[in-house]
Design an enzyme around this catalytic site. Structure first.
Site, PDB file in Angstrom:
ATOM      1  N   LYS A 193       0.829  -1.219   0.000  1.00  0.00           N
ATOM      2  CA  LYS A 193       0.000   0.000   0.000  1.00  0.00           C
ATOM      3  C   LYS A 193       0.857   1.259   0.000  1.00  0.00           C
ATOM      4  O   LYS A 193       0.618   2.197  -0.760  1.00  0.00           O
ATOM      5  CB  LYS A 193      -0.912   0.063   1.241  1.00  0.00           C
ATOM      6  N   ARG A 239      11.542  -6.513   5.219  1.00  0.00           N
ATOM      7  CA  ARG A 239      11.295  -5.131   4.776  1.00  0.00           C
ATOM      8  C   ARG A 239      12.269  -4.157   5.440  1.00  0.00           C
ATOM      9  O   ARG A 239      12.593  -4.280   6.616  1.00  0.00           O
ATOM     10  CB  ARG A 239       9.858  -4.739   5.147  1.00  0.00           C
ATOM     11  N   ARG A 272      -9.254   1.933   9.595  1.00  0.00           N
ATOM     12  CA  ARG A 272      -8.956   0.523   9.862  1.00  0.00           C
ATOM     13  C   ARG A 272     -10.043  -0.139  10.684  1.00  0.00           C
ATOM     14  O   ARG A 272      -9.904  -1.322  11.017  1.00  0.00           O
ATOM     15  CB  ARG A 272      -7.638   0.423  10.621  1.00  0.00           C
ATOM     16  N   ARG A 331      -0.443  -8.084  14.328  1.00  0.00           N
ATOM     17  CA  ARG A 331      -0.962  -7.085  13.378  1.00  0.00           C
ATOM     18  C   ARG A 331      -1.914  -7.736  12.377  1.00  0.00           C
ATOM     19  O   ARG A 331      -2.940  -7.162  12.025  1.00  0.00           O
ATOM     20  CB  ARG A 331       0.209  -6.399  12.643  1.00  0.00           C
ATOM     21  N   ARG A 359      11.645  -1.506  10.836  1.00  0.00           N
ATOM     22  CA  ARG A 359      10.659  -1.084  11.843  1.00  0.00           C
ATOM     23  C   ARG A 359      10.632  -2.082  12.994  1.00  0.00           C
ATOM     24  O   ARG A 359      10.676  -3.287  12.761  1.00  0.00           O
ATOM     25  CB  ARG A 359       9.266  -1.014  11.204  1.00  0.00           C
TER      26      ARG A 359
HETATM   27  P1  AMP Z   1       1.159   0.710   9.468  1.00  0.00           P
HETATM   28  O1  AMP Z   1       2.398   1.514   9.227  1.00  0.00           O
HETATM   29  O2  AMP Z   1       0.002   1.142   8.613  1.00  0.00           O
HETATM   30  O3  AMP Z   1       1.406  -0.781   9.403  1.00  0.00           O
HETATM   31  O4  AMP Z   1       0.722   1.030  10.979  1.00  0.00           O
HETATM   32  C1  AMP Z   1       1.580   0.756  12.065  1.00  0.00           C
HETATM   33  C2  AMP Z   1       0.802   0.731  13.357  1.00  0.00           C
HETATM   34  O5  AMP Z   1       0.190   2.020  13.596  1.00  0.00           O
HETATM   35  C3  AMP Z   1      -0.366  -0.248  13.384  1.00  0.00           C
HETATM   36  O6  AMP Z   1       0.058  -1.567  13.719  1.00  0.00           O
HETATM   37  C4  AMP Z   1      -1.240   0.369  14.482  1.00  0.00           C
HETATM   38  O7  AMP Z   1      -0.677   0.146  15.774  1.00  0.00           O
HETATM   39  C5  AMP Z   1      -1.101   1.861  14.197  1.00  0.00           C
HETATM   40  N1  AMP Z   1      -2.106   2.351  13.240  1.00  0.00           N
HETATM   41  C6  AMP Z   1      -1.878   2.825  11.985  1.00  0.00           C
HETATM   42  N2  AMP Z   1      -3.033   3.199  11.403  1.00  0.00           N
HETATM   43  C7  AMP Z   1      -4.015   2.959  12.296  1.00  0.00           C
HETATM   44  C8  AMP Z   1      -5.426   3.114  12.281  1.00  0.00           C
HETATM   45  N3  AMP Z   1      -6.071   3.596  11.211  1.00  0.00           N
HETATM   46  N4  AMP Z   1      -6.122   2.752  13.395  1.00  0.00           N
HETATM   47  C9  AMP Z   1      -5.495   2.274  14.479  1.00  0.00           C
HETATM   48  N5  AMP Z   1      -4.165   2.084  14.565  1.00  0.00           N
HETATM   49  C10 AMP Z   1      -3.425   2.415  13.483  1.00  0.00           C
END
Ligand code: AMP
Length: 222
Positions: free
Chosen positions: A16, A130, A91, A174, A163
Protein backbone atom coordinates in the site's frame (compact mmCIF):
# COMPACT_ATOMS: atom_id res chain seq x y z
CA UNK A 1 -11.29 17.33 -13.29
CA UNK A 2 -12.38 15.53 -10.10
CA UNK A 3 -9.46 15.06 -7.74
CA UNK A 4 -9.05 11.40 -6.74
CA UNK A 5 -9.80 10.81 -3.04
CA UNK A 6 -8.74 7.27 -2.28
CA UNK A 7 -8.39 4.81 0.58
CA UNK A 8 -5.72 2.09 0.32
CA UNK A 9 -7.03 -0.86 2.33
CA UNK A 10 -5.34 -4.19 3.01
CA UNK A 11 -3.12 -5.98 5.52
CA UNK A 12 0.39 -4.73 6.31
CA UNK A 13 3.11 -5.69 3.83
CA UNK A 14 0.89 -5.72 0.75
CA UNK A 15 2.51 -2.72 -0.96
CA UNK A 16 0.00 0.00 0.00
CA UNK A 17 2.71 2.46 1.02
CA UNK A 18 4.81 1.82 -2.10
CA UNK A 19 1.84 2.33 -4.40
CA UNK A 20 0.62 5.37 -2.44
CA UNK A 21 3.98 7.05 -3.11
CA UNK A 22 3.94 6.04 -6.79
CA UNK A 23 0.39 7.30 -7.33
CA UNK A 24 1.07 10.53 -5.44
CA UNK A 25 4.16 11.16 -7.61
CA UNK A 26 2.24 10.30 -10.77
CA UNK A 27 -1.01 12.19 -10.15
CA UNK A 28 0.17 14.94 -7.78
CA UNK A 29 -1.85 13.55 -4.87
CA UNK A 30 -1.02 13.86 -1.19
CA UNK A 31 -0.34 10.48 0.45
CA UNK A 32 -1.36 10.49 4.12
CA UNK A 33 -0.06 7.43 5.95
CA UNK A 34 -1.56 6.87 9.40
CA UNK A 35 1.34 4.58 10.40
CA UNK A 36 4.02 7.11 9.32
CA UNK A 37 2.13 9.87 11.16
CA UNK A 38 1.98 7.82 14.36
CA UNK A 39 5.68 6.86 14.10
CA UNK A 40 6.57 10.55 13.73
CA UNK A 41 4.50 11.47 16.83
CA UNK A 42 6.23 8.64 18.75
CA UNK A 43 9.71 9.81 17.65
CA UNK A 44 8.85 13.35 18.74
CA UNK A 45 7.51 12.01 22.07
CA UNK A 46 4.38 14.15 21.70
CA UNK A 47 1.31 13.54 23.93
CA UNK A 48 -0.31 11.62 21.02
CA UNK A 49 2.91 9.68 20.47
CA UNK A 50 3.04 8.69 24.15
CA UNK A 51 -0.59 7.54 24.00
CA UNK A 52 -0.02 5.52 20.80
CA UNK A 53 3.41 3.98 21.48
CA UNK A 54 2.30 0.92 23.48
CA UNK A 55 -0.34 -0.05 20.92
CA UNK A 56 1.99 0.38 17.94
CA UNK A 57 4.86 -1.61 19.45
CA UNK A 58 2.46 -4.43 20.39
CA UNK A 59 0.94 -4.49 16.88
CA UNK A 60 -2.52 -3.48 18.11
CA UNK A 61 -4.69 -0.70 16.77
CA UNK A 62 -4.56 2.65 18.57
CA UNK A 63 -7.96 3.90 19.83
CA UNK A 64 -10.31 5.15 17.11
CA UNK A 65 -10.60 8.65 18.61
CA UNK A 66 -6.81 9.16 18.56
CA UNK A 67 -6.23 8.21 14.93
CA UNK A 68 -9.46 9.75 13.65
CA UNK A 69 -8.53 13.12 15.18
CA UNK A 70 -5.06 13.02 13.59
CA UNK A 71 -6.22 11.97 10.12
CA UNK A 72 -9.27 14.25 9.85
CA UNK A 73 -7.00 17.08 11.00
CA UNK A 74 -4.49 16.27 8.24
CA UNK A 75 -7.24 16.09 5.59
CA UNK A 76 -8.63 19.40 6.85
CA UNK A 77 -5.25 21.09 6.29
CA UNK A 78 -5.12 20.10 2.59
CA UNK A 79 -5.97 22.84 0.10
CA UNK A 80 -9.61 22.76 -1.08
CA UNK A 81 -9.96 20.47 -4.09
CA UNK A 82 -6.71 18.56 -3.42
CA UNK A 83 -6.59 14.86 -4.25
CA UNK A 84 -5.35 12.45 -1.59
CA UNK A 85 -4.61 8.84 -0.73
CA UNK A 86 -5.29 7.59 2.79
CA UNK A 87 -2.81 4.77 3.45
CA UNK A 88 -3.75 2.69 6.51
CA UNK A 89 -6.79 4.74 7.53
CA UNK A 90 -9.59 3.90 8.20
CA UNK A 91 -8.96 0.52 9.86
CA UNK A 92 -12.27 -0.01 11.70
CA UNK A 93 -15.92 0.58 10.82
CA UNK A 94 -16.24 3.45 13.38
CA UNK A 95 -13.18 5.10 11.76
CA UNK A 96 -14.80 4.73 8.31
CA UNK A 97 -18.02 6.28 9.61
CA UNK A 98 -16.10 9.21 11.13
CA UNK A 99 -14.24 9.68 7.85
CA UNK A 100 -17.52 9.72 5.89
CA UNK A 101 -18.94 12.35 8.26
CA UNK A 102 -15.75 14.45 8.10
CA UNK A 103 -15.68 14.40 4.28
CA UNK A 104 -19.41 15.07 3.97
CA UNK A 105 -18.88 18.09 6.22
CA UNK A 106 -16.42 19.41 3.61
CA UNK A 107 -18.87 18.67 0.78
CA UNK A 108 -16.76 15.82 -0.65
CA UNK A 109 -16.63 12.02 -0.56
CA UNK A 110 -14.24 9.20 -1.42
CA UNK A 111 -13.86 8.41 -5.12
CA UNK A 112 -12.46 4.88 -4.63
CA UNK A 113 -11.11 2.26 -2.23
CA UNK A 114 -8.33 -0.10 -3.33
CA UNK A 115 -8.22 -3.45 -1.51
CA UNK A 116 -4.72 -5.02 -1.63
CA UNK A 117 -5.10 -8.82 -1.33
CA UNK A 118 -2.35 -11.24 -0.30
CA UNK A 119 -2.08 -14.47 1.73
CA UNK A 120 -0.69 -14.44 5.28
CA UNK A 121 2.43 -16.57 4.59
CA UNK A 122 3.59 -14.21 1.83
CA UNK A 123 2.83 -11.17 4.03
CA UNK A 124 5.01 -12.47 6.89
CA UNK A 125 7.83 -13.32 4.46
CA UNK A 126 7.70 -9.82 2.98
CA UNK A 127 7.49 -7.93 6.25
CA UNK A 128 10.37 -9.60 8.05
CA UNK A 129 12.67 -8.65 5.13
CA UNK A 130 11.30 -5.13 4.78
CA UNK A 131 13.52 -2.07 5.20
CA UNK A 132 12.02 1.42 5.24
CA UNK A 133 13.25 4.95 4.73
CA UNK A 134 12.63 7.02 7.84
CA UNK A 135 12.65 10.22 5.76
CA UNK A 136 10.35 9.64 2.74
CA UNK A 137 8.60 6.39 3.74
CA UNK A 138 9.83 4.38 0.71
CA UNK A 139 9.97 0.66 1.38
CA UNK A 140 12.35 -2.06 0.15
CA UNK A 141 12.74 -5.80 0.54
CA UNK A 142 16.26 -6.93 1.26
CA UNK A 143 15.66 -10.15 -0.69
CA UNK A 144 13.30 -9.33 -3.56
CA UNK A 145 13.54 -5.54 -4.04
CA UNK A 146 16.77 -4.22 -2.48
CA UNK A 147 17.92 -0.60 -2.90
CA UNK A 148 20.72 0.13 -5.42
CA UNK A 149 23.19 0.80 -2.54
CA UNK A 150 22.71 -1.31 0.58
CA UNK A 151 21.04 0.61 3.42
CA UNK A 152 20.41 3.78 1.37
CA UNK A 153 17.05 5.00 0.01
CA UNK A 154 16.98 5.20 -3.84
CA UNK A 155 14.34 7.91 -3.69
CA UNK A 156 15.84 10.42 -1.24
CA UNK A 157 19.27 9.09 -0.18
CA UNK A 158 18.39 8.75 3.53
CA UNK A 159 19.24 5.73 5.69
CA UNK A 160 17.06 2.60 5.72
CA UNK A 161 16.00 0.87 8.92
CA UNK A 162 13.88 -2.05 10.04
CA UNK A 163 10.66 -1.08 11.84
CA UNK A 164 10.54 -2.47 15.38
CA UNK A 165 7.00 -3.81 14.72
CA UNK A 166 8.20 -5.74 11.64
CA UNK A 167 9.36 -8.59 13.92
CA UNK A 168 7.60 -11.87 13.22
CA UNK A 169 5.84 -12.12 16.62
CA UNK A 170 4.39 -8.58 16.28
CA UNK A 171 3.41 -9.21 12.64
CA UNK A 172 1.18 -12.09 13.77
CA UNK A 173 -0.68 -9.72 16.12
CA UNK A 174 -0.96 -7.08 13.38
CA UNK A 175 -2.44 -9.63 10.98
CA UNK A 176 -4.99 -10.81 13.50
CA UNK A 177 -5.95 -7.16 14.24
CA UNK A 178 -6.43 -6.72 10.50
CA UNK A 179 -8.63 -9.79 10.03
CA UNK A 180 -10.73 -9.00 13.12
CA UNK A 181 -11.09 -5.21 12.97
CA UNK A 182 -10.24 -4.03 9.43
CA UNK A 183 -11.50 -6.80 7.11
CA UNK A 184 -15.18 -5.75 7.72
CA UNK A 185 -14.37 -2.59 5.75
CA UNK A 186 -14.29 -4.69 2.56
CA UNK A 187 -18.09 -5.15 2.88
CA UNK A 188 -18.56 -1.57 4.06
CA UNK A 189 -16.99 -0.12 0.90
CA UNK A 190 -18.37 -2.82 -1.45
CA UNK A 191 -21.88 -1.80 -0.36
CA UNK A 192 -21.04 1.78 -1.25
CA UNK A 193 -19.81 0.78 -4.73
CA UNK A 194 -16.28 2.03 -4.05
CA UNK A 195 -14.18 -1.15 -3.75
CA UNK A 196 -11.61 -2.25 -6.32
CA UNK A 197 -9.55 -5.35 -5.39
CA UNK A 198 -5.97 -5.81 -6.62
CA UNK A 199 -3.81 -8.94 -6.50
CA UNK A 200 -0.93 -7.72 -4.33
CA UNK A 201 1.20 -10.73 -5.37
CA UNK A 202 1.61 -9.18 -8.86
CA UNK A 203 4.82 -7.23 -9.65
CA UNK A 204 4.76 -3.64 -8.33
CA UNK A 205 5.00 -2.18 -11.86
CA UNK A 206 1.92 -4.13 -12.95
CA UNK A 207 -0.08 -2.99 -9.89
CA UNK A 208 1.03 0.57 -10.61
CA UNK A 209 -0.42 0.32 -14.16
CA UNK A 210 -3.66 -1.15 -12.85
CA UNK A 211 -4.10 1.58 -10.23
CA UNK A 212 -3.28 4.32 -12.71
CA UNK A 213 -6.01 2.93 -14.99
CA UNK A 214 -8.53 2.78 -12.13
CA UNK A 215 -7.78 6.38 -11.15
CA UNK A 216 -7.98 7.62 -14.73
CA UNK A 217 -11.26 5.72 -15.32
CA UNK A 218 -12.80 7.20 -12.15
CA UNK A 219 -11.82 10.64 -13.41
CA UNK A 220 -13.71 10.01 -16.66
CA UNK A 221 -16.70 8.87 -14.58
CA UNK A 222 -16.42 5.28 -15.93
P1 AMP B 1 1.16 0.71 9.47
O1 AMP B 1 2.40 1.51 9.23
O2 AMP B 1 0.00 1.14 8.61
O3 AMP B 1 1.41 -0.78 9.40
O4 AMP B 1 0.72 1.03 10.98
C1 AMP B 1 1.58 0.76 12.07
C2 AMP B 1 0.80 0.73 13.36
O5 AMP B 1 0.19 2.02 13.60
C3 AMP B 1 -0.37 -0.25 13.38
O6 AMP B 1 0.06 -1.57 13.72
C4 AMP B 1 -1.24 0.37 14.48
O7 AMP B 1 -0.68 0.15 15.77
C5 AMP B 1 -1.10 1.86 14.20
N1 AMP B 1 -2.11 2.35 13.24
C6 AMP B 1 -1.88 2.82 11.98
N2 AMP B 1 -3.03 3.20 11.40
C7 AMP B 1 -4.02 2.96 12.30
C8 AMP B 1 -5.43 3.11 12.28
N3 AMP B 1 -6.07 3.60 11.21
N4 AMP B 1 -6.12 2.75 13.40
C9 AMP B 1 -5.50 2.27 14.48
N5 AMP B 1 -4.17 2.08 14.57
C10 AMP B 1 -3.42 2.42 13.48
Amino acid sequence: MTAPRLVFLGPPGTGKGTQALRMSDRFGLTALSSGDTLRREIREDSPIGREAAGFVSAGELVPDAVITGIMLGAIGRLPAGAGFILDGFPRTVPQAESLDRGLTGRGIGLTGVIDFRLGDAEIVERIIHRRVCTKCGASYNERSAPPASPGVCDRCGAELTQRSDDREDVVVTRLSAYRRQTAPLVDYYTQRGLLHAVDAAAPAAQIEQELAAVIAAADRGA
